[in-house]
Design an enzyme around this catalytic site. Structure first.
Site, PDB file in Angstrom:
ATOM      1  N   HIS A 133       0.813  -1.218   0.000  1.00  0.00           N
ATOM      2  CA  HIS A 133       0.000   0.000   0.000  1.00  0.00           C
ATOM      3  C   HIS A 133       0.847   1.268   0.000  1.00  0.00           C
ATOM      4  O   HIS A 133       0.324   2.349  -0.268  1.00  0.00           O
ATOM      5  CB  HIS A 133      -0.935   0.005   1.209  1.00  0.00           C
ATOM      6  CG  HIS A 133      -2.037  -1.007   1.131  1.00  0.00           C
ATOM      7  ND1 HIS A 133      -3.330  -0.676   0.783  1.00  0.00           N
ATOM      8  CD2 HIS A 133      -2.039  -2.346   1.326  1.00  0.00           C
ATOM      9  CE1 HIS A 133      -4.079  -1.764   0.786  1.00  0.00           C
ATOM     10  NE2 HIS A 133      -3.325  -2.798   1.111  1.00  0.00           N
ATOM     11  N   ASP A 164       3.903   9.404  -1.409  1.00  0.00           N
ATOM     12  CA  ASP A 164       2.715   8.688  -0.948  1.00  0.00           C
ATOM     13  C   ASP A 164       2.445   7.533  -1.898  1.00  0.00           C
ATOM     14  O   ASP A 164       2.639   7.666  -3.117  1.00  0.00           O
ATOM     15  CB  ASP A 164       1.500   9.623  -0.924  1.00  0.00           C
ATOM     16  CG  ASP A 164       0.602   9.382   0.291  1.00  0.00           C
ATOM     17  OD1 ASP A 164       0.657   8.266   0.841  1.00  0.00           O
ATOM     18  OD2 ASP A 164      -0.145  10.298   0.675  1.00  0.00           O
TER      19      ASP A 164
END
Length: 459
Positions: A157, A365
């Site tokens: 993730h 991110d």
């Protein structure tokens, strides 16, 4: 489809709305297949034995929830230590914040071994196993060593750093070799797949077979990008709820004479919050027409507060917000409204919709779902503008956002000014394309595409 087994560090009851879109999406498949969800219970046993934890089983409808307790030593070495003081900063390009020590690595390996030992007796021969995130990278290798022959997939993730940064991690060879115990390794972005392929070629002498297949250590793994999405319809439905509408109306009333900019983040050094405040400060300095006109509401939810680096970023952020408010604030106008609390999920759509501009400007991110939630919350007839870091995984998909380099303070301020002045026709056109894209690749698409790929890959 075969029974699906999901393994993650933490898990949630998929029947509860508060569990969030990911838990609900995974819950749909788990429920349809009579699946199993396995992970840490969240409980820390102060006097427990390292490498030992009590297994708890409970039913959530048609889904079996299996959780394991951690003793204090395992929690501090596996979770706080190696996962969050080594892998998290390393994978977010912050080598300077990584705290390498043998005790943390030993704890990380020990807990993954324990999880494999607890999970193995619960498995059925034809189960599809889907393991999530950086906490559990070696879990498949541990399962394989115990004779597990199931198809096993992994999804990261967070971002994967480029090869030279990854090679700075002590023991990087062991960690990446563990990924070859999987049949399918999923990443958020194509850039992450590229980093993986270049690393395994350079460091492991892997043969690239094409179409994402890599062969090394007598194993072939398929590496692909599966950008995670949100449940657009669920978020839009949430926007019609009482709490969201109350929040939107309150924002409109209280800031009727202001243009709202919003930032919604966890308080994490990867999110670029100090750089964002400096960019807003530069906006006020270089474009004085925004004084008394633009207000930034910055939500910075608490997270991992026992880690020193998070206390440091909080002090820096509070100092910068005070500085901007001191330099530019008036009796009837505060430039920055800084809130160090978690905003209820039911209120987020209302806050998003009230924002004329959303600032999603992480330094790095994996994806960043706030960017997609902001798009989903907008009024298509009068939408706001997304200012998005080019270093967020979402930037590969959301090309109609205003992409910025968050390290470039002046450039980011210029992009914010452009967003505030953008004509309605351009805002509508950009929003329409962004909304189409997040609908096409929503969280259900992500789950379905990943599991179909895992089921079809040659074991």
């Amino acid at each position: 489809m075969a029974r699906v087994v999901v393994v993650s560090n933490r898990l949630a009851d998929p029947r509860k709305a508060a569990a969030g879109g990911l838990a609900v999406a995974l819950g749909e498949t788990l429920s349809a297949t009579g699946g199993l969800w396995f992970g840490w219970s969240g409980k820390v046993v102060e006097d427990g034995t390292p490498g030992e934890g009590e297994l708890h089983l409970q039913q959530a409808g048609n889904v079996t929830l299996a959780t394991v307790d951690l003793c204090r030593e395992d929690h501090d070495t596996y979770y706080l230590g190696y996962a969050n003081r080594v892998l998290w900063p390393m994978f977010h390009y912050r080598l300077d914040l990584a705290d390498f020590n043998k005790q943390s690595l030993d704890g990380y390996r020990r807990v993954n071994r324990m999880f494999a030992r607890k999970l193995m007796p619960l498995l059925q021969p034809d189960d599809l196993i889907w393991i999530h995130d950086y906490h559990l990278i070696p879990l498949a290798a541990e399962l394989r060593s115990m004779g597990c022959g199931n198809r096993i997939g992994f999804f990261l993730h967070i971002p994967l750093p480029p090869p030279l940064l990854l090679a700075a991690l002590p023991g990087h060879e062991w960690l990446i070799r563990a990924l070859f115990a999987y049949d399918l390794v999923g990443f958020q972005a194509k850039a992450d797949v590229d980093h993986f392929e270049r690393y395994v070629q350079a460091e492991a002498g892997a043969e690239l077979l094409g179409d994402g297949r890599c062969r090394a250590f007598n194993r072939t793994v398929l590496a692909r990008a599966f950008p995670i999405g949100i449940d657009v319809d669920e978020f839009c439905q949430l926007a019609q709820g009482k709490e969201a509408r109350e929040t939107y109306e309150t924002m409109r009333e209280q800031y009727s004479r202001r243009r709202l900019l919003i930032g919604i983040d966890r308080l994490d050094y990867s999110k670029g919050l100090p750089q964002r405040i400096r960019a807003f400060q530069e906006l006020l300095a270089s474009y004085p027409e925004n004084r008394r006109s633009a207000t930034l509401i910055q939500i910075a939810s608490p997270t991992r507060e026992s880690v020193d680096a998070y206390a440091d970023i909080r002090r820096e952020l509070e100092h910068l917000c005070g500085q901007v408010n001191g330099d530019y604030g008036e009796l009837d106008w505060m430039p920055v409204r800084y809130i160090h609390r978690t905003v209820a999920r039911k209120r987020l759509p209302g806050l998003c919709r009230a924002g004329r501009v959303a600032l999603v400007t992480p330094l790095r991110d994996g994806m960043n779902l706030v960017a997609k939630e902001y798009i989903a919350a907008q009024d298509p007839q009068d939408p706001g503008v997304l200012v998005l870091s080019r270093f967020a995984g979402a930037a590969e998909q959301l090309r109609e956002a205003l992409l910025v380099n968050p390290y470039d303070i002046e450039g980011t301020a210029q992009a914010i000014q452009r967003a505030l002045q953008m004509p309605l026709e351009e805002r509508r056109a950009r929003h329409q394309k962004l909304l189409e894209r997040i609908r096409a690749q929503d969280v259900h698409w992500w789950r379905r595409t990943y599991l179909e790929t895992l089921q079809s890959v040659e074991p």
